[in-house]
Each structure stands twice: as C-alpha cells, then as structure tokens.
Design a protein around this motif. Sequence first.
Motif, PDB file in Angstrom:
ATOM      1  N   THR A  50       0.800  -1.235   0.000  1.00  0.00           N
ATOM      2  CA  THR A  50       0.000   0.000   0.000  1.00  0.00           C
ATOM      3  C   THR A  50       0.830   1.281   0.000  1.00  0.00           C
ATOM      4  O   THR A  50       0.282   2.359  -0.220  1.00  0.00           O
ATOM      5  N   ILE A  51       2.139   1.197   0.236  1.00  0.00           N
ATOM      6  CA  ILE A  51       2.941   2.412   0.403  1.00  0.00           C
ATOM      7  C   ILE A  51       2.976   3.271  -0.856  1.00  0.00           C
ATOM      8  O   ILE A  51       3.136   4.501  -0.795  1.00  0.00           O
ATOM      9  N   ILE A  52       2.801   2.621  -2.018  1.00  0.00           N
ATOM     10  CA  ILE A  52       2.888   3.397  -3.260  1.00  0.00           C
ATOM     11  C   ILE A  52       1.556   4.035  -3.654  1.00  0.00           C
ATOM     12  O   ILE A  52       1.477   4.698  -4.682  1.00  0.00           O
ATOM     13  N   ALA A  53       0.517   3.825  -2.834  1.00  0.00           N
ATOM     14  CA  ALA A  53      -0.804   4.368  -3.170  1.00  0.00           C
ATOM     15  C   ALA A  53      -0.758   5.879  -3.363  1.00  0.00           C
ATOM     16  O   ALA A  53      -1.373   6.427  -4.283  1.00  0.00           O
ATOM     17  N   THR A  54      -0.019   6.580  -2.485  1.00  0.00           N
ATOM     18  CA  THR A  54       0.072   8.033  -2.582  1.00  0.00           C
ATOM     19  C   THR A  54       1.287   8.499  -3.382  1.00  0.00           C
ATOM     20  O   THR A  54       1.442   9.685  -3.636  1.00  0.00           O
TER      21      THR A  54
END
Length: 536
Positions: free
Chosen positions: A73-77
Amino acid sequence: MKSTTTPSIYSQYSGKEEIEDKSSEQPQQKVETDSLDVERQGDNPVPAISGNAAILLFIGLAMATFLASLDGTIIATALPKIASDFKAQSQMSWVATAYLLTYNAFQPLYGKFSDIFGRKIMILFACVTFMVGSAGAGGATTMTMLIVFRAIQGLGASGLLSIVLIIISDIFSLEDRPKYQSIIWSVFGISSVIGPLLGGVFVQQVTWRWCFLINLPLGVVTIVSVLLFLRLPFERQDLKKQLARIDYLGTALIIAAVICLLVPPQVIGRMLIVVLIWAESKALEPIIPPRLFLNKTVSVLFGVNFLTGMGFLGVIFYAPIYFQVVKGAGATASGLQLLPMVLGLVISSIASGAAMAKVRDYRIFIWMGTTMMSVGIGLCTLFNAHSTMGHQIGFLLIVGLGIGLILQTCMLAAQAAVEKEDMAVATALCGFFNSIGGGVGIAMCSALFNNHLTAEFGKMSLEALIVIKEYNIAQEITQVQHLPVEVKGLVIEAYVSTFQFIYKCLTPIACAAFLLSLFIRKLRVLDPSEVIMAAA
C-alpha cells in the motif's frame, strides 16, 4: 520455553454434532526431525530457545510482516509522482499490479515448500528476494525496470507473512498462539494502513525511491534474527529428493490461475482452477491438498478470509483518494486520516487474543468481526463533501475493529480444524485467500470506479468537460481543488457519487462474509499432542 499441555481452549461439539473422522483420510507421512537443539517434554517436541532469544526472534518475524504488508500500500500516494517522473501515466497501475500478481500467485506455494525445504531456508529466501526487488525498484531508471523489480518484490513478500505465521504456529502452543498472532496481525494492519501515509511523507519530504529503499535496513533485522535464533526440527534431505517432492504441475497451474484471475481474461483463470483441482487430486504431494476443501469448516474460513480481504483493501485504497479529492487533504494528511482504522484493528486484535482462552469459541469473534465490518463499510456509503471529522473517525474505527476480530481468529480456527501435516499449508492458504480477495477487490473496485465516474462526467455540460480536460483531471486527480468554483462543485459531486457507489458494492460483500461465517462448525476438543507445535 515452557511447554503448555492444556487440554483445549475449544468447546466440544454439541450433543448431535459428530466429530469428523479423519482416520479415513490419506495416511500421515513420516514427520522428520532435525539435528537442531530440541528439548522433549513427554512426546512433544519443544524448540530449545531462551526467553530473550524468543523475543528477538519474534521482533524479526514481526519486521518481516511489516515489510510485506507495507509495500502493498505504500505506493498508493506515490504513484502520481512516480508516473510523472517517468512520463508513463499509462503504465502507472502496473507498479501496484505487478506486486499484487506475484504476491498472490506464489503465496500458497510457500506453505508446502516450507515443509519440503524447511522454514528457515524459505523465510531467508523470501526475505533476500524481497530485498533484491526493493533495491532494484529503488534504483529503477525506467518504468519497465520498476515494474519488473516490483514483481520480484512481490515474489519475496508472498512468503514473509505466510512463513511467519507458520513459524509462530510451530514454536508456540495453541494456548499461547493467539496473543502472538494478534501482534502479528496488528503489525499487518498497521503497516497496511500507514503505507499511504509513509508514501506521502517520502514523496513530499525526500523522494519516492525511499518507499522501496527503506526495506533494506529493516530486512537485515529479519535476516539476522532468523539466522541467530530460529531453531526448528527439520531433517536435511538430499536436494534431489527434495526437488522430486515438488508438485510442478500444480505449482505452474496455481501461478497461471491466480494471474489470470487478477488480470483479463478472468475466464481463463476459472478454467485453470478446474484443471488445477484435477491435477492436485492426482498429485502425490499436492501444493494444495484437496482434502482441505472437503473440510467444511476450513472451506468456510477460506471464504470468509477472501471476502474480508475484498472489503479491507477496498477501504484502504479508496478512503485516501476520497480524502484527497473530496476533502482536499494532502498525501500525508490523507494517510493520517486512516489512523482510526489502525487503532480499531490493533485494539480488537489484541483484545480478542487475550479473550480467546476465556470465551473458548472462536466463532463469536468472527461473527462480531464480520458484523462490525459490514456496519462500518455500510456507514462509509454516507461519506459526502460535508462529512465531519467525527463521521470519518467513527466509521473507519468500526471497520478496523471488525477486521481486527476476523483476521487471526479465522487462521487459528483453520489451524485447529486440520491435522498436523496440513497446518503449514492451511496457514499459508488463509493468508492467500485474504490477499487474493484484496487483489480481486481492488481490480473490481477500479473497474467500477472508472465506469461510474465516466458516467457521472457524461452528465456534465460540454463547457465543464472542456475545463476538466484542460486541468487533466483524468491523470492528476489532486487538481480537482484548483478547478474554477463552478466546475469544482460538479466534479466533487461526481466523485462523491462514485465513492458512495464503491462502498455500496463492498457492503454486500462484507455481509456475505457474515452469512458465510454462520456455517463455521463448533470445534472439537484438541488432543494434548495437538496443542504443541507440529514438527516442521
């Protein structure tokens, strides 16, 4: 470590329920022992590990879980910035998809491979592979290079969570296991939810490359702790014999089927699943033993995990977008607003772990969890442009409380419902169905989101559409806040309608998890030999 031989923390079947006769199943294969230090108390093997060493090992295992979950999920933003730097907007989604594909495709394999090659070898392989992928992704010079190394990351990460949970089931008794697994699931939930927050911080303060490079020093912690402190029974066989035990056809079919389920055409994926079932029924040592699915309780638990994964990842991926587009929050702030969900997950996970020995029936926690998840996601359909901070905190808190009750209790129930030789595979499959559910959920929500938003834009005037195109809203959704006032209101209204539609689609999925959980059977009393770990 002190051996615990408590008869059971489970309740017996009620009068008319029959205990499943497992003696008719396939004969149990010989359990091999290792040359590593093993103490024996009665007939039960207990790893010889001191209290301090156990704590240090557990820290390393928790770190492995943190890394595997974080990178999902870290690359979501960070995706918009990554795509902008490489000038590859059309390939942006593959940065996330490549990771999810290999993460889901290889996860069910690690359970069986850890039986063949040993827990220690497999978790070290997973960690090193993950770090190689992280280093390559952090140093990528093209979008194609980044996507390839993200796939390598997923290959490593797929083994981290499943092997960690298998190791915990090996070294802790069933009585002690809930409190340790509750911590692991709390770490999993925390890292999943703070991923977007951390990604936003890196993008704004340093560089998106740290979304991947941060894994290198943290991964060293896991490798060192495993090398120094992990001691499990395992007899080293000749490599040729180990390779001969691999179900190659089943392995290839699992990978192909999962990939085809997550990307078009899904029809091929369904066909491959049918072929997989046939192939596994003929295999001498199947990767996924068909007998697991003949166990009604285990099948139901897998289904609950799958549906929970769909709801969980759907909320995690779309709540930050709602905060950024509708509420005007920045990348970092949108991640912070997910903290109520983290808090709820941690509180309920730890509380359920402490309460299990007293309540003595896992079903209660699963029923409560699926109910709260359904209510929480249902309440999220009320999010609009005027929702207060109280609404946002309250609704996400309820979702987190529900999911925290589900994750570890489903896994513990599955472990108790199978024989020792199937425990590693059942543990890996619980994580697999949760993650594959998340992958399917994201793919479904993405398609629904794009179609619904396109339909909402189609209702606008030509003048408004021209302005939307000028601001490139299709690629830069954060530009919504900079639109002229008269168009901004229309666009936000379209996004609100779309977010509400997504949560309306996720709500019945969460409700289906509750209905399915009603078919979980009350578990039998465990034999004392089953309370202690199964040999690796």
